[in-house]
Write an enzyme that holds these catalytic residues in place. Structure first.
Site, PDB file in Angstrom:
ATOM      1  CE  LYS A   7     101.171  61.745 -54.041  1.00  0.00           C
ATOM      2  NZ  LYS A   7     100.435  61.535 -52.796  1.00  0.00           N
TER       3      LYS A   7
ATOM      4  N   GLY B 210      99.195  62.320 -42.798  1.00  0.00           N
ATOM      5  CA  GLY B 210      98.169  62.048 -41.802  1.00  0.00           C
ATOM      6  C   GLY B 210      98.356  62.740 -40.467  1.00  0.00           C
TER       7      GLY B 210
ATOM      8  CB  ALA C 220     101.837  64.536 -46.939  1.00  0.00           C
ATOM      9  N   GLY C 221     100.035  66.183 -44.729  1.00  0.00           N
ATOM     10  CA  GLY C 221     100.188  66.924 -43.482  1.00  0.00           C
ATOM     11  C   GLY C 221      99.234  68.070 -43.239  1.00  0.00           C
TER      12      GLY C 221
ATOM     13  CG  ASN D 137      92.994  60.742 -48.490  1.00  0.00           C
ATOM     14  OD1 ASN D 137      93.432  59.723 -48.994  1.00  0.00           O
ATOM     15  ND2 ASN D 137      91.766  60.741 -47.980  1.00  0.00           N
TER      16      ASN D 137
END
Length: 257
Positions: free
Chosen positions: A100, A161, A187-188, A209
């Protein structure tokens, strides 16, 4: 019913949920969350997570790379040079070719630098890597990545995040419709319902994550994301009902007596 197969970089995956391994209290919690998520692919930040130094706790002692596919990533890299160095090291030390790519452009927003990202993708593809690429939600940039050989397009939903969820459904929809490679929202995302929305829109998968690791109960949240991805995918495959401006009765409107 035709079997629904998820394939990225010529690798078949059982789960459409990819889980990041950062931000957990320890490797034990990381492993428990991954297990609860049902994911069979996890991202590993080469610059931050110990996967090579046997003198320190190893992620591999908790998550078996023979059972779970490791996806080395370049989190924390702000130049093409650093990103390329990290992924070449990953291949030399662990034999990983599915990777990635992240090349960040700004420390405050952690938005990707698309010029450096596209440049890096070209190099990595020529060197035989299968590159899954973190990118902006700009359809033109996403198309350029596909044109230079990206194995998967990974547009952000919102800043890394942030937990804000999908902020630009229009752009994401365009990317999904135009792409011939898997589109994985990265993401997000902040909670399980965000993943369901992404999957209902037609995304091939999601990467999560912070939403899991930063929750009050990461193990339970991992399971919630597992179910959210499954329900969103099934909803997409089933096809939603047509939207109507006015009411349409669900029971007969004519007299039956």
């Amino acid at each position: 019913m035709k079997k629904d197969i998820f394939k990225v970089a010529n690798k078949k995956l059982k789960s459409r949920l990819i889980v990041g391994t950062g931000k957990y209290k320890n490797f034990k919690e990381t492993a428990e969350a991954v297990k609860a998520s049902g994911a069979d692919m996890v991202t590993v930040a080469i610059r931050r997570v110990n996967i090579l130094d046997k003198k320190k706790p190893l992620l591999m002692d908790y998550i078996d790379p023979k059972k779970i596919c490791y996806l080395p990533n370049t989190a924390g890299c702000f130049s093409s040079k650093d990103a390329l160095r990290a992924l070449r090291l990953a291949r030399e030390m662990g034999g990983w070719k599915i990777v990635k790519l992240e090349v960040l452009g700004d420390k405050k927003t952690l938005y990707p630098d698309m010029i450096e990202t596209i440049k890096s993708t070209k190099v990595l593809v020529k060197e035989g890597f299968k590159v899954m690429v973190y990118c902006t939600d700009d359809p033109l940039q996403a198309k350029k990545l596909e044109d230079v050989g990206a194995s998967a397009i990974m547009p952000l939903a919102s800043p890394i995040g942030s937990g804000l969820g999908i902020q630009n459904k229009t752009n994401l929809s365009i990317i999904i419709k135009q792409s011939k490679v898997p589109v994985i929202v990265d993401a997000g995302l902040g909670t399980a319902s965000d993943a369901t929305i992404a999957m209902e829109m037609g995304c091939d998968g999601v990467l999560v994550n912070s939403a899991i690791a930063n929750s009050k109960n990461p193990i339970l949240m991992a399971n919630a994301f597992k179910n959210a991805v499954i329900s969103g995918r099934e909803s997409f495959l089933a096809g939603r009902m047509k939207k109507n401006t006015f009411a349409i009765a669900s029971s007969p409107t004519k007299k039956i007596f």
